[in-house]
Design an enzyme around this catalytic site. Structure first.
Site, PDB file in Angstrom:
ATOM      1  N   PRO A  48      10.061  -3.388   3.762  1.00 23.39           N
ATOM      2  CA  PRO A  48       9.653  -4.494   4.631  1.00 23.39           C
ATOM      3  C   PRO A  48      10.887  -5.253   5.100  1.00 23.39           C
ATOM      4  CG  PRO A  48       9.235  -5.034   2.312  1.00 23.39           C
ATOM      5  CD  PRO A  48       9.736  -3.622   2.344  1.00 23.39           C
ATOM      6  N   CYS A 132      11.910 -12.232  -2.039  1.00 26.94           N
ATOM      7  CA  CYS A 132      12.540 -12.963  -0.932  1.00 26.94           C
ATOM      8  C   CYS A 132      13.439 -14.079  -1.474  1.00 26.94           C
ATOM      9  CB  CYS A 132      11.464 -13.545  -0.010  1.00 26.94           C
ATOM     10  SG  CYS A 132      12.200 -14.436   1.368  1.00 26.94           S
ATOM     11  N   LYS A 171       7.063  -5.980  -5.384  1.00 22.87           N
ATOM     12  CA  LYS A 171       8.463  -5.733  -5.022  1.00 22.87           C
ATOM     13  C   LYS A 171       9.294  -6.872  -5.596  1.00 22.87           C
ATOM     14  CE  LYS A 171      11.441  -4.643  -1.047  1.00 22.87           C
ATOM     15  NZ  LYS A 171      12.230  -5.851  -0.789  1.00 22.87           N
ATOM     16  N   ASP A 235      20.840  -0.367  -0.950  1.00 24.73           N
ATOM     17  CA  ASP A 235      22.079   0.325  -0.573  1.00 24.73           C
ATOM     18  C   ASP A 235      21.958   1.835  -0.395  1.00 24.73           C
ATOM     19  OD1 ASP A 235      23.102  -2.199  -0.768  1.00 24.73           O
ATOM     20  OD2 ASP A 235      24.272  -1.845  -2.580  1.00 24.73           O
TER      21      ASP A 235
HETATM   22  C1  LIG Z   1      16.457  -8.791   7.862  1.00 25.60           C
HETATM   23  C2  LIG Z   1      15.811  -8.515   6.540  1.00 25.60           C
HETATM   24  C3  LIG Z   1      14.479  -8.886   6.344  1.00 25.60           C
HETATM   25  C4  LIG Z   1      13.860  -8.633   5.121  1.00 25.60           C
HETATM   26  N1  LIG Z   1      12.534  -8.967   4.970  1.00 25.60           N
HETATM   27  C5  LIG Z   1      11.897  -8.664   3.801  1.00 25.60           C
HETATM   28  C6  LIG Z   1      10.503  -8.917   3.639  1.00 25.60           C
HETATM   29  O1  LIG Z   1       9.802  -9.394   4.535  1.00 25.60           O
HETATM   30  N2  LIG Z   1       9.946  -8.585   2.432  1.00 25.60           N
HETATM   31  C7  LIG Z   1      10.678  -8.022   1.412  1.00 25.60           C
HETATM   32  O2  LIG Z   1      10.137  -7.744   0.345  1.00 25.60           O
HETATM   33  N3  LIG Z   1      11.985  -7.768   1.558  1.00 25.60           N
HETATM   34  C8  LIG Z   1      12.605  -8.054   2.718  1.00 25.60           C
HETATM   35  N4  LIG Z   1      13.923  -7.742   2.869  1.00 25.60           N
HETATM   36  C9  LIG Z   1      14.620  -6.993   1.799  1.00 25.60           C
HETATM   37  C10 LIG Z   1      14.508  -5.478   2.057  1.00 25.60           C
HETATM   38  O3  LIG Z   1      13.166  -5.049   2.012  1.00 25.60           O
HETATM   39  C11 LIG Z   1      15.314  -4.670   1.018  1.00 25.60           C
HETATM   40  O4  LIG Z   1      14.820  -4.974  -0.253  1.00 25.60           O
HETATM   41  C12 LIG Z   1      16.799  -4.992   1.075  1.00 25.60           C
HETATM   42  O5  LIG Z   1      17.273  -4.999   2.407  1.00 25.60           O
HETATM   43  C13 LIG Z   1      17.609  -3.984   0.250  1.00 25.60           C
HETATM   44  O6  LIG Z   1      17.408  -2.672   0.706  1.00 25.60           O
HETATM   45  P1  LIG Z   1      18.450  -1.924   1.682  1.00 25.60           P
HETATM   46  O7  LIG Z   1      19.801  -1.945   1.003  1.00 25.60           O
HETATM   47  O8  LIG Z   1      17.904  -0.548   1.842  1.00 25.60           O
HETATM   48  O9  LIG Z   1      18.489  -2.711   2.959  1.00 25.60           O
HETATM   49  C14 LIG Z   1      14.577  -8.020   4.066  1.00 25.60           C
HETATM   50  C15 LIG Z   1      15.919  -7.664   4.265  1.00 25.60           C
HETATM   51  C16 LIG Z   1      16.538  -7.900   5.483  1.00 25.60           C
HETATM   52  C17 LIG Z   1      17.961  -7.491   5.674  1.00 25.60           C
END
Ligand SMILES: Cc1cc2nc3c(=O)[nH]c(=O)nc-3n(C[C@H](O)[C@H](O)[C@H](O)COP(=O)(O)O)c2cc1C
Length: 364
Positions: A48, A132, A171, A235
């Site tokens: 998300p 969050c 989550k 990551d």
């Molecule tokens: C712009 C942005 C918006 C996000 N919005 C949410 C969200 O609505 N709900 C949530 O559980 N995590 C949210 N996250 C966290 C991501 O779901 C994820 O856990 C985090 O980016 C780490 O994963 P990644 O390294 O693959 O990006 C958000 C992250 C970013 C960068």
């Protein structure tokens, strides 16, 4: 009808109207699978991403190899109080593929009510946001702030599981301040004992924000603590980090967020690696076409100029992977009409056709 029953217990009508127009998933998808089925065939999940993972983005990622997608977080309070401003609710496409609906909040009753309403739509699961880190959310004890209070965490999970007719996932981050194996194990145990069917772990604490490297050892801790499926997150950017996360943590599936922004091909690249097949990166020309198609779909969905303005961050991310696009960026970011965007990109393509596009494509 069950959906109306759920609505009767809410106070207003606007949200009811919105959801009444959102047809439940077709019968072959409903009801949601039981706990054991939850991750059958699912290796890669689109995370998300608030403001990014709308129905357009989710569909593009499903088409490019994501096995499941999640909505951006939805306010439980806003949903129950019928806020007319919940974009995510207007934007559900339950037919596109396996979809989890994510809610946030700090009141167990409100979370339970929101989950009951949404579960009537038969999504694959309802996901609880305990990750969050944003001040606006944690100042009201929502998101990752819930992780500070195991009692509250348990109450929210229990109430949602009681009210929900589909499986519930949670989550989490690895805690609030200092990363600790003991703490994340307590959090995971609390969630499992409350009846939640799956845990997604973003391996950073709230105070770590997005800095440093995600601590995958703590995903392993969670995996060794609970019997329910565990999804690793943080990551992963391609086949190598995917494989490394699976090997180091033993997690059951991987969730990818930022690496998919402007690069939805990350899913098919990893899927190809899983199958042991070679993968050819999309050429710059294909990336330009995909950018245009993405914005075109957003315009078809939201109209102009909203469809373009709301996609600016995503356009910027596409451009990062297109050679010599620096000059293009400022022109594109000023666009509010699709025809202007098409004209600018056509000009860029023509200009580039015999020079760096060719060179870049040959070097892939
Ligand atoms: C712009 C942005 C918006 C996000 N919005 C949410 C969200 O609505 N709900 C949530 O559980 N995590 C949210 N996250 C966290 C991501 O779901 C994820 O856990 C985090 O980016 C780490 O994963 P990644 O390294 O693959 O990006 C958000 C992250 C970013 C960068």
């Amino acid at each position: 009808m069950a959906i109306n029953r759920a609505f009767d217990s809410t106070s207003g009508t606007r949200c009811l109207d919105i959801l009444a127009n959102t047809r439940p998933a077709p019968s072959h998808m409903a009801p949601g699978p039981d706990r054991g089925e939850l991750l059958r065939g699912v290796r890669l999940i689109l995370a998300p991403l608030c403001g990014i993972t709308d129905s357009v983005f989710r569909k593009i990622c499903l088409d490019r190899g994501a096995d499941m997608v999640v909505t951006e977080m939805i306010s439980s309070e806003g949903l129950v109080r019928n806020s007319p401003h919940i974009r995510a609710i207007r934007d559900l496409d339950l037919h596109a593929g396996p979809l989890a609906l994510q809610i946030f909040g700090s009141d167990p009753e409100m979370m339970g009510e929101a989950a009951a309403i949404l579960s009537e739509l038969s999504p694959r699961m309802i996901d609880l946001n305990f990750g969050c880190p944003v001040r606006k959310i944690v100042s009201k004890n929502g998101g990752s702030a819930v992780l500070k209070d195991l009692r509250l965490l348990e109450n929210i999970c229990r109430r949602v599981v009681e009210r929900c007719s589909v499986p519930v996932s949670a989550k989490i981050r690895t805690g609030w301040d200092k990363p600790s194996a003991a703490r994340v194990a307590d959090i995971a145990r609390t969630i499992e004992d409350a009846g939640v069917s799956l845990i997604v772990v973003h391996a950073r604490t709230q105070s770590q924000g997005f800095s440093g490297k995600a601590d995958w050892a703590l995903i392993k801790t969670v995996k060794e603590t609970v019997a329910i499926p565990v999804v690793g997150n943080g990551d992963v950017t391609g086949p190598l980090s995917y494989r490394e996360m699976i090997d180091k943590t033993g997690c059951d599936a991987v969730m990818i967020g930022r690496a998919a922004i402007g690069n939805p091909w990350v899913f098919e690249e990893i899927q190809a690696a899983i199958r042991g097949e070679p993968y050819r990166q999309p050429s710059p020309a294909v990336r330009v076409e995909a950018l245009l198609a993405h914005v075109g779909l957003a315009v078809a969905r939201y109209g102009e100029p909203l469809g373009i303005i709301s996609t600016r961050r995503i356009m910027g991310a596409y451009l990062k992977r297109i050679p010599n696009a620096r000059g293009l960026r400022s022109q594109i970011m000023g666009c509010t009409r699709l025809v202007d965007l098409e004209r600018i990109l056509a000009g860029y393509r023509n200009q580039s056709a015999e020079s760096h596009f060719q060179v870049a494509e040959n070097s892939l």
